[in-house]
Design a protein around this motif. Structure first.
Motif, PDB file in Angstrom:
ATOM      1  N   PRO A 176     -29.409 -17.032  -8.895  1.00  0.00           N
ATOM      2  CA  PRO A 176     -31.110 -16.780 -10.243  1.00  0.00           C
ATOM      3  C   PRO A 176     -30.952 -14.944  -9.361  1.00  0.00           C
ATOM      4  O   PRO A 176     -31.969 -14.586 -10.185  1.00  0.00           O
ATOM      5  CB  PRO A 176     -31.462 -17.327  -9.119  1.00  0.00           C
ATOM      6  N   ASN A 177     -29.893 -14.648  -8.316  1.00  0.00           N
ATOM      7  CA  ASN A 177     -30.820 -13.584  -8.739  1.00  0.00           C
ATOM      8  C   ASN A 177     -29.635 -12.146  -8.927  1.00  0.00           C
ATOM      9  O   ASN A 177     -30.116 -10.888  -9.401  1.00  0.00           O
ATOM     10  CB  ASN A 177     -31.189 -13.165  -6.891  1.00  0.00           C
ATOM     11  N   CYS A 178     -28.589 -12.480  -8.556  1.00  0.00           N
ATOM     12  CA  CYS A 178     -27.383 -11.471  -8.909  1.00  0.00           C
ATOM     13  C   CYS A 178     -26.147 -12.192 -10.192  1.00  0.00           C
ATOM     14  O   CYS A 178     -25.557 -11.109 -10.371  1.00  0.00           O
ATOM     15  CB  CYS A 178     -26.020 -11.110  -7.629  1.00  0.00           C
ATOM     16  N   ALA A 179     -26.452 -13.164 -10.580  1.00  0.00           N
ATOM     17  CA  ALA A 179     -26.468 -13.817 -11.791  1.00  0.00           C
ATOM     18  C   ALA A 179     -24.916 -13.823 -11.204  1.00  0.00           C
ATOM     19  O   ALA A 179     -23.760 -13.722 -12.560  1.00  0.00           O
ATOM     20  CB  ALA A 179     -25.877 -12.432 -13.001  1.00  0.00           C
ATOM     21  N   PHE A 182     -22.500 -18.830  -7.834  1.00  0.00           N
ATOM     22  CA  PHE A 182     -23.593 -19.273  -6.393  1.00  0.00           C
ATOM     23  C   PHE A 182     -22.827 -18.945  -5.353  1.00  0.00           C
ATOM     24  O   PHE A 182     -21.996 -19.599  -4.859  1.00  0.00           O
ATOM     25  CB  PHE A 182     -24.246 -20.343  -6.522  1.00  0.00           C
ATOM     26  N   HIS A 183     -23.803 -18.528  -4.508  1.00  0.00           N
ATOM     27  CA  HIS A 183     -22.891 -18.187  -2.719  1.00  0.00           C
ATOM     28  C   HIS A 183     -23.472 -17.858  -2.217  1.00  0.00           C
ATOM     29  O   HIS A 183     -23.297 -17.791  -0.904  1.00  0.00           O
ATOM     30  CB  HIS A 183     -22.508 -16.491  -3.110  1.00  0.00           C
ATOM     31  N   THR A 184     -24.909 -18.388  -2.004  1.00  0.00           N
ATOM     32  CA  THR A 184     -26.087 -18.095  -0.862  1.00  0.00           C
ATOM     33  C   THR A 184     -25.901 -19.858  -0.560  1.00  0.00           C
ATOM     34  O   THR A 184     -25.946 -20.951  -1.112  1.00  0.00           O
ATOM     35  CB  THR A 184     -27.155 -17.443  -1.200  1.00  0.00           C
ATOM     36  N   GLU A 190     -31.424 -15.133   1.020  1.00  0.00           N
ATOM     37  CA  GLU A 190     -31.425 -14.188   0.635  1.00  0.00           C
ATOM     38  C   GLU A 190     -30.424 -13.795   0.144  1.00  0.00           C
ATOM     39  O   GLU A 190     -29.612 -13.219   0.609  1.00  0.00           O
ATOM     40  CB  GLU A 190     -32.986 -13.700   1.219  1.00  0.00           C
ATOM     41  N   CYS A 191     -30.764 -13.592  -1.151  1.00  0.00           N
ATOM     42  CA  CYS A 191     -29.193 -12.614  -1.758  1.00  0.00           C
ATOM     43  C   CYS A 191     -29.616 -10.797  -1.975  1.00  0.00           C
ATOM     44  O   CYS A 191     -31.214 -10.682  -2.961  1.00  0.00           O
ATOM     45  CB  CYS A 191     -28.910 -12.998  -3.286  1.00  0.00           C
ATOM     46  N   VAL A 192     -28.919 -10.284  -1.218  1.00  0.00           N
ATOM     47  CA  VAL A 192     -29.155  -9.408  -1.424  1.00  0.00           C
ATOM     48  C   VAL A 192     -28.567  -7.987  -2.416  1.00  0.00           C
ATOM     49  O   VAL A 192     -28.562  -7.115  -2.180  1.00  0.00           O
ATOM     50  CB  VAL A 192     -29.066  -8.622   0.203  1.00  0.00           C
ATOM     51  N   ASN A 193     -27.852  -8.370  -3.181  1.00  0.00           N
ATOM     52  CA  ASN A 193     -26.963  -7.666  -3.829  1.00  0.00           C
ATOM     53  C   ASN A 193     -27.848  -6.936  -4.620  1.00  0.00           C
ATOM     54  O   ASN A 193     -29.221  -7.865  -4.577  1.00  0.00           O
ATOM     55  CB  ASN A 193     -26.076  -9.176  -5.190  1.00  0.00           C
ATOM     56  N   ILE A 194     -27.277  -6.488  -5.891  1.00  0.00           N
ATOM     57  CA  ILE A 194     -28.287  -5.567  -7.306  1.00  0.00           C
ATOM     58  C   ILE A 194     -28.426  -7.704  -8.066  1.00  0.00           C
ATOM     59  O   ILE A 194     -28.272  -7.745  -8.583  1.00  0.00           O
ATOM     60  CB  ILE A 194     -27.292  -5.032  -7.719  1.00  0.00           C
TER      61      ILE A 194
END
Ligand SMILES: [Zn+2]
Ligand SMILES: [Zn+2]
Ligand SMILES: [Zn+2]
Length: 288
Positions: A176-179, A182-184, A190-194
């Motif tokens: 939901p954060n970096c499109a 799914f990787h977390t 928390e995803c830290v990608n752009i």
């Protein structure tokens, strides 16, 4: 109308037979009647009298047994009222007092505070057992305005697309954060990608970096307008999308501009209630 005592649905029953029996039972033609994809039939009557006669119908022919029941959601409307006087009064007590005004459910909108406690904000969602929403109601001696309740757009927790839920989703799971895929591994990781939102990325309209939870996202704004059409015009999502497209083809005022000026509308801003729960959560936990 659904089929009874058979593994078949009503999909293959003759439309002529259906019309004949419905018209005869209702005493005259009904407003609309259409076969649904699940094989049931959705009937909209012209008045209560027709509905009353139709619910007694048990068969279309000696071999086709059926049951007609009241639709669970199309015969209800939801509205929002604001009343500081009702803070502190229990939902059940309010319901008991408002039953004579056709209210069937009372849900207070609660806001989550920093310390995780829930606070009343004076807004209450009321369900009415009527097809059209009354414009005002009495709370004791006071007259209070009722605004339509527009649920938030429904976004799938798995693929992040709008209009369906996780349970029936066949798409790949998306972050939901970096499109990206799914990787977390853990739910809390928390995803830290752009930041990126899959719906905007795919449509090539990602004008600024934002994730699935962003409420200024143009796709989210469009989905809110589609929700307005679904709720106020009582149509399904497919019809609402085509209506939305028709209205936005010409260069006149957009539907959002029109609805924004409609003061009677309950617009969802910071105080927006969640769709299925009455808790307004911080933005990164908002219902998906
Ligand atoms: Zn999905
Ligand atoms: Zn990510
Ligand atoms: Zn976006």
């Amino acid at each position: 109308m659904c089929r009874k005592f058979s593994n078949d649905t009503l999909a293959n029953v003759s439309p002529f037979l259906i019309k004949k029996v419905i018209d005869y039972t209702a005493g005259s033609e009904v407003e609309t009647c259409k076969k649904l994809r699940n094989g049931n039939i959705l009937i909209k009557t012209k008045n209560y009298n027709q509905a009353e006669k139709l619910v007694k119908l048990v068969s279309l022919s000696p071999t086709v047994h059926i049951e007609i029941s009241e639709h669970t959601s199309l015969n209800l409307t939801k509205g929002v009222i604001h009343s500081n006087d009702l803070r502190g009064i229990k939902e059940e007590e309010i319901l008991d007092e408002l039953r004579n005004q056709n209210v069937t459910e009372v849900k207070k909108i609660l806001k989550e505070e920093n310390n995780d406690s829930l606070k009343e904000i004076g807004l209450i969602i009321l369900t009415f057992s009527s097809i059209s929403l009354p414009t005002e109601m009495s709370i004791g001696y006071e007259k209070i305005k009722i605004r339509p309740y527009i649920p938030l757009p429904l976004r799938c927790k798995k693929c992040q697309r709008y209009g369906h839920i996780e349970k029936i989703c066949k798409n790949a799971k998306i972050c939901p954060n970096c499109a990206n895929e799914f990787h977390t591994s853990e739910d809390n990781a928390e995803c830290v990608n752009i930041k990126s939102f899959v719906n905007c990325k795919e449509n090539g309209i990602q004008t600024y970096n934002h994730n699935s939870y962003d409420q200024k996202c143009p796709i989210f704004v469009r989905e809110k307008e589609i929700q307005v059409i679904i709720t106020l015009e009582k149509v399904d999502r497919r019809k609402a999308i085509s209506t939305y497209k028709e209205r936005n083809q010409y260069s006149g005022p957009s539907y959002s501009a029109v609805t924004r000026n409609n003061s009677a509308l309950y617009s969802q801003t910071q105080e927006s209630p969640a769709q299925s729960s009455t808790v307004t959560k911080p933005i990164n936990q908002q219902r998906q």
